[in-house]
Design an enzyme around this catalytic site. Sequence first.
Site, PDB file in Angstrom:
ATOM      1  N   GLY A  79      75.096  27.303  34.702  1.00 47.13           N
ATOM      2  CA  GLY A  79      74.081  27.924  35.542  1.00 47.13           C
ATOM      3  C   GLY A  79      74.693  29.073  36.315  1.00 47.13           C
ATOM      4  O   GLY A  79      75.851  29.010  36.738  1.00 47.13           O
ATOM      5  N   ALA A 122      77.985  30.146  40.324  1.00 43.74           N
ATOM      6  CA  ALA A 122      77.854  29.545  38.994  1.00 43.74           C
ATOM      7  C   ALA A 122      78.308  28.098  39.034  1.00 43.74           C
ATOM      8  O   ALA A 122      79.062  27.695  39.921  1.00 43.74           O
ATOM      9  CB  ALA A 122      78.675  30.332  37.963  1.00 43.74           C
ATOM     10  N   ASP A 123      77.838  27.336  38.047  1.00 45.75           N
ATOM     11  CA  ASP A 123      78.292  25.962  37.913  1.00 45.75           C
ATOM     12  C   ASP A 123      78.206  25.559  36.442  1.00 45.75           C
ATOM     13  O   ASP A 123      77.278  25.954  35.739  1.00 45.75           O
ATOM     14  CB  ASP A 123      77.462  24.999  38.749  1.00 45.75           C
ATOM     15  CG  ASP A 123      78.167  23.662  38.911  1.00 45.75           C
ATOM     16  OD1 ASP A 123      78.976  23.534  39.848  1.00 45.75           O
ATOM     17  OD2 ASP A 123      77.936  22.765  38.087  1.00 45.75           O
ATOM     18  N   THR A 124      79.193  24.785  36.001  1.00 49.27           N
ATOM     19  CA  THR A 124      79.271  24.384  34.598  1.00 49.27           C
ATOM     20  C   THR A 124      79.146  22.872  34.468  1.00 49.27           C
ATOM     21  O   THR A 124      79.810  22.123  35.187  1.00 49.27           O
ATOM     22  CB  THR A 124      80.604  24.855  33.979  1.00 49.27           C
ATOM     23  OG1 THR A 124      80.681  26.273  34.090  1.00 49.27           O
ATOM     24  CG2 THR A 124      80.692  24.464  32.513  1.00 49.27           C
ATOM     25  N   LYS A 168      74.561  26.581  45.543  1.00 51.58           N
ATOM     26  CA  LYS A 168      75.790  27.223  46.001  1.00 51.58           C
ATOM     27  C   LYS A 168      75.505  28.639  46.480  1.00 51.58           C
ATOM     28  O   LYS A 168      76.007  29.072  47.532  1.00 51.58           O
ATOM     29  CB  LYS A 168      76.824  27.250  44.879  1.00 51.58           C
ATOM     30  CG  LYS A 168      77.417  25.896  44.544  1.00 51.58           C
ATOM     31  CD  LYS A 168      78.383  25.997  43.369  1.00 51.58           C
ATOM     32  CE  LYS A 168      79.003  24.639  43.045  1.00 51.58           C
ATOM     33  NZ  LYS A 168      79.954  24.719  41.917  1.00 51.58           N
TER      34      LYS A 168
END
Length: 198
Positions: A113, A76-78, A60
């Site tokens: 992340g 960010a990514d969850t 991203k």
Amino acid sequence: MSRPDATVRRLVLASSSPRRVELLAQIGIVPDQIDPADIDETPLKAEMPMRLAQRLATSKAAVVAERHPDAVVLAADTVVAVGRRLLEKPADEAEARRFLKLLSGRNHRVFTGIAVIADGKTAWRVVDTRVTFKTLSDAEIDAYVASGEWRGKAGGYGIQGRAAAFIQRIVGSHPAVMGLPLYEANNLLAGAGWRAAS
């Protein structure tokens, strides 16, 4: 609004999540622009949850950095996992209910992340948080599903809302479970030379 000083480039948040904007504001950071990345978030074959969170966050950031080469980009990514099973965003009420039944009375892990790109260089971290749910009754699951809070949320729940009443224990970062680990975000931005205006 907080701004970086004149020697530092603009800050672009590669996310459409209002929760991440609110979390950043909590530590005095206001992005100059919000530009969500539109990428395929499908896990790769046999991809582990931690690796998926890292890959999606850095991907991203990379997509948005191409559009803003002179900016500092934060993404960010969850990812929510029970063992090796990934719990993505539920497609419908039935899947949300299945997720909650699976989480009920057990531990799961939330991998968040986070990536920052500046000057063509990428820095990233993955924060691993362990969350314990109490045993949920059918009535509690039905009420939560009816609330609609599960929509668009990894694992089918939002810790910042009604699901907070389900959580017995957290070991790790509370803001990471909400979508953005603030300690790591602040450190990565500082490492990239970005500073919020005082």
